[in-house]
Every structure is written in C-alpha cells, then in structure tokens.
Design a protein around this motif. Structure first.
Motif, short mmCIF file in Angstrom:
data_model
loop_
_atom_site.label_atom_id
_atom_site.label_comp_id
_atom_site.label_asym_id
_atom_site.label_seq_id
_atom_site.Cartn_x
_atom_site.Cartn_y
_atom_site.Cartn_z
N LEU A 149 -29.80 -41.64 41.20
CA LEU A 149 -29.67 -42.62 40.11
C LEU A 149 -28.31 -43.32 40.17
CD1 LEU A 149 -31.29 -40.60 37.18
CD2 LEU A 149 -32.35 -42.24 38.74
N VAL A 150 -27.55 -43.04 41.21
CA VAL A 150 -26.23 -43.67 41.36
C VAL A 150 -26.33 -45.19 41.44
CG1 VAL A 150 -24.24 -43.92 42.89
CG2 VAL A 150 -25.11 -41.65 42.35
N PRO A 151 -27.20 -45.76 42.29
CA PRO A 151 -27.31 -47.22 42.31
C PRO A 151 -27.76 -47.82 40.98
CG PRO A 151 -28.28 -46.28 44.29
CD PRO A 151 -28.03 -45.14 43.36
N THR A 152 -28.66 -47.11 40.28
CA THR A 152 -29.10 -47.61 38.98
C THR A 152 -27.94 -47.63 37.99
OG1 THR A 152 -31.31 -46.74 39.37
CG2 THR A 152 -30.75 -47.30 37.11
N MET A 153 -27.08 -46.63 38.05
CA MET A 153 -25.89 -46.64 37.19
C MET A 153 -25.03 -47.87 37.46
SD MET A 153 -25.64 -44.12 35.02
CE MET A 153 -23.88 -43.88 34.75
N ALA A 154 -24.92 -48.23 38.73
CA ALA A 154 -24.14 -49.42 39.08
C ALA A 154 -24.79 -50.68 38.52
CB ALA A 154 -23.99 -49.52 40.60
N VAL A 155 -26.13 -50.73 38.57
CA VAL A 155 -26.84 -51.88 38.00
C VAL A 155 -26.61 -51.95 36.49
CG1 VAL A 155 -29.11 -52.90 37.60
CG2 VAL A 155 -28.56 -51.93 39.84
#
Length: 466
Positions: A427-433
């Motif tokens: 979920l790291v990329p989603t956190m960035a989004v």
C-alpha cells in the motif's frame, strides 16, 4: 529555425509533433488553452493566460502548416470539443480538426489545393463543419446550432477541398440492431467548473467494459465498436500482440493476477524463491520494488482524474463519505482524517449494518463516496458505488492497476501499483497517491485551509488534546 523546418517540409520531409507539438502546426488563431465550459460561457480572448480555464488563442497562429481549419488536441479525453467550436465561431473558421490522444492525423501536401488527410491510431479525429452553423446569444447564454460532426477512425481519409470523408476500404455501413437510448448527459463537453457534469469519454466507456469485452469474438467487438474485424486486429497488433489469441492469453494471465490472494502469492513465491536469498538481498529487492512501484504509480496517475478528485473533495457543498476494505480501511481513515482537518462534512461509512444502510440511503447528488478497493475486490464496494451513482452522487475510487469492478461506476479512478517483496500487496504507492491528493486539496483550498488548521489547533489545545 522555422524557415529551415519549412524548407525541409517542402522537400518532402516528415514534420511531426504530439500534444503541444501537434498544436503548433496550426495556422491562424491557434488555441493556447482553455476549458469548454468557460469557453462556451465566456467566449475566447487573444493571448496566453495564467488561468488555464480561459479560452485563449494566438491570432498569428503557429507554424502555419495546417491552414484548412482550426486544430485542437486531446479532445475526447479532456472534453475540448466545446472550446474549439466556440473559438471557430468567434474567429470565423468554418472547420475544426479535433484530434484524440494516441492518434495521428497524417497530412499530405499541406496547404495546397490537393491537401489530403489520413487518420492512424486506436482512437480518432472529429471534423466539425460550421458552414451552416448559427450562433445566438441571449438571456440563456451563448448557443450554436447547425454544426455537422464527422468522426474518422483508423484508415479513414478526409478531403479538405471537397469537405468529404472517405471511409477505409475495409469498413462497412453500420446497421444498428438495438434501439437502446444513449444515457442523458447535461455536460457532454465536461468541465471541472460544472459540479454536476458527467465526463463523456471513450476511454471511460472502454474501461467500464473491462475485462469481459476482451473475451468476446472479433466480430462481436467490431460490431459493438462500429468498426471492421481487420480494424480490431490492427488495434491488437499495435498493442504488441502477435494476434487475437495472444491478446486473450495475456488477458487471462492478467485476470489470474487480478484475483490473486496472499495465499496464492505465498505459494508461488515459495516455488520461485532463490535458495541463497539473505537479509541483504531482501533489502535490495525491497528498495528496488518499492522505488519502481512508487515512481510508476505517480507517473501513470491521470492528471485529469487528480484534478477532478481535488475539485470534488474541496467543494464545500458536497459531503464526503469514505469506505475501505479489509486492509484499505486504514487508508480511508488516513485520507479522511486529513480531510477533516481541512474542511467540514467528512465522515466514515459506519461498520454496523443499520447505520451503514441509513447513510447509504441518505446519499444524494451532492455527496461523494470515496472508495478503496484492491484485489481481491469486495462485492459490497461495487454495490455501494453503483448505488451512489444511481442516486446522482459521485464516486472517487482508489484501486490497483487491474482496476476494481467498481471502476464502471466511478467518475474518478486513481490506480496505483501494489508490487512488494512479500505475498501481501503493498500500500506504499497508494499512500503516495493519497499524499499527492492531500497536497492538491490544500493548494486548492488556499488560505481557507490555513485558517481551518489554525482554528483546529487552537481547539485541540484548549481541550487538552495536544
């Protein structure tokens, strides 16, 4: 420099450009920016403008290679047909070439009496004929009627001198078998300024049909898309597949990945893991995977969807309701807690059935449902999105690159990569989004966000909460 380019063109060289590079090929009254909603409402103005919604143009034009009509780009994706029609009417042009994304307009003998055009690519070109168009301006605003619309796709040709469309040789006349009405749309050109508008997009329509359409026969797909079977095969070839069976095999593989669970990913990892893997190699793998996934997610994020999400989340007349899944409820809470500090009217969808039903039943056209749904997708998220859409509300969907089935009911789709070194999706990329969307919300709210943060900090201190 321009003289050298013109000399090359005169000797038969190919001069090409995409997006702004295509726009600069235009003759007089080259479009410099603007949105359809504001353009139709306010008209056009000469020059460049900081306000991106202002319909601007340069009277002297661009390179002046294409003089048989106005030129606009990204039309279907960004709903720019309206702005180009308004500018053509304002400046006296009788024709507009409205080019879609990922599609080329090949112009031969540009500027001569024998100029001819051919469309190449997966989308198309709209040609607007304003010779018989009439404009009117009154208490109800500005209007245009009588413009003829032609849409050319791959292989079609256009004869500017005789105003004639010449379909590709392999195309046949469409004979409709159904009489299903087209859904109503009060904002066919779409704009962020029209909060009640619904974007019309070929991309959105195709996305809503994924993945079932890919397993239909070539003949069925061709009939639905109003193209020939060879056109479908050429499109599949441009995607890099050797043929239609190869395309469907890739789609099946993607569906397997789409439905993968932590258990299936774990079992696959056990069978493919390297025997000499150690902590150091795992750190290197994680560093590479996370960095690539994050960079790719932000690079592939549709700017239009980010802008639309920002507009919906900052509209003070709208209530925001957030819902997540087994793990992604944490992301919904993370985004929601930020929004609560920046604006009123933010809540989480309750967990208990009676409360959840009451909230969903009360949602109206002024509400926004923010949904987080990642593989394995949850049926209730699809049902919620459909319900909200049917009640006139808006849906903002955070999902993975395989796209949740709720995509079919979402106005905004923000996908992100989920690659990780473990069997669990990251979920790291989603956190960035999410962080990017929050930054956009703060920038859009401006001083109002600053004042609300100041007031919230004061209240928290007085209440002994910080």
């Amino acid at each position: 420099m321009l003289a050298a380019i013109r000399a090359k063109l005169a000797r038969g060289a190919v001069v090409a450009g995409s997006s702004a590079g295509a726009q600069i090929m235009a003759g007089a009254d080259m479009i410099t920016g603007g949105e359809s909603y504001e353009g139709l409402r306010d008209g056009s103005r000469a020059g460049y403008f900081e306000d991106a919604s202002t319909l601007g143009y340069l009277p002297q034009g661009g390179f002046d290679f294409l003089r048989s009509g106005l030129l606009d780009t990204h039309t279907g994706t960004s709903g720019r047909e309206g702005r180009s029609l308004r500018l053509a009417a304002d400046t006296g042009h009788q024709r507009v070439y409205a080019l879609e994304e990922n599609t080329a307009l090949v112009v031969e003998r540009a500027g001569s009496r024998d100029e001819s055009m051919r469309v190449v690519g997966p989308q198309g070109l709209a040609v607007f004929d304003l010779r018989h168009a009439r404009t009117r301006e009154g208490a109800a605003g500005w209007s245009l009627s009588g413009a003829d619309y032609s849409y050319l796709t791959d292989g079609d040709r256009y004869d500017p001198r005789h105003w004639r469309v010449r379909p590709a040789a392999d195309k046949t006349r469409l004979r409709p078998r159904e009489r299903t009405a087209v859904p109503g749309n009060n904002d066919v050109f779409y704009s962020l300024a029209n909060a009640d508008g619904v974007p019309y997009s070929f991309l959105g329509t195709a996305r809503a049909g994924y993945p079932a359409a890919g397993f239909e026969t070539i003949a069925t797909i061709a009939e639905r898309a109003a193209v020939s079977a060879p056109t479908v095969l050429r499109f599949v070839g441009r995607l890099g597949f050797r043929g239609y069976p190869d395309f469907q095999a890739a789609l099946r593989t993607e569906l397997d990945e789409r439905s993968a669970s932590p258990l299936s990913l774990y079992e696959f990892a056990v069978h493919t893991a390297s025997a000499d893997a150690d902590d150091q190699s795992l750190l290197q793998l994680g560093s590479r995977l996370f960095a690539t996934a994050l960079t790719q997610s932000l690079a592939e994020l549709p700017p239009h969807d980010v802008n639309r999400a920002t507009q919906l989340l900052t509209d003070p007349k709208r209530r925001i309701v957030l819902a997540g899944g087994r793990f992604t409820h944490l992301l919904a809470q993370y985004l929601g807690l930020h929004l609560m500090q920046l604006r009123d009217g933010v809540m989480f969808l309750p967990d208990r059935d009676v409360e959840r039903t009451a909230v969903l039943a009360a949602l109206t056209r002024r509400d926004v449902l923010v949904v987080f749904d990642y593989r394995r997708y949850e049926k209730d998220k699809v049902a919620m999105a459909q319900l909200v859409r049917e009640q006139g509300g808006k849906v903002v969907l955070f999902t993975d690159t395989w796209l949740s089935p709720a995509t079919a009911h979402a106005e905004v789709v923000l996908p992100s990569q989920v690659t990780s070194p473990s069997p669990y999706d990251s979920l790291v990329p989603t956190m960035a989004v999410i962080e990017t969307v929050v930054a956009a919300v703060i920038a859009s709210l401006g001083e109002a966000a600053h004042q609300r943060l100041r007031h919230g900090e004061d209240v928290a201190q007085r209440a002994g909460l910080v």
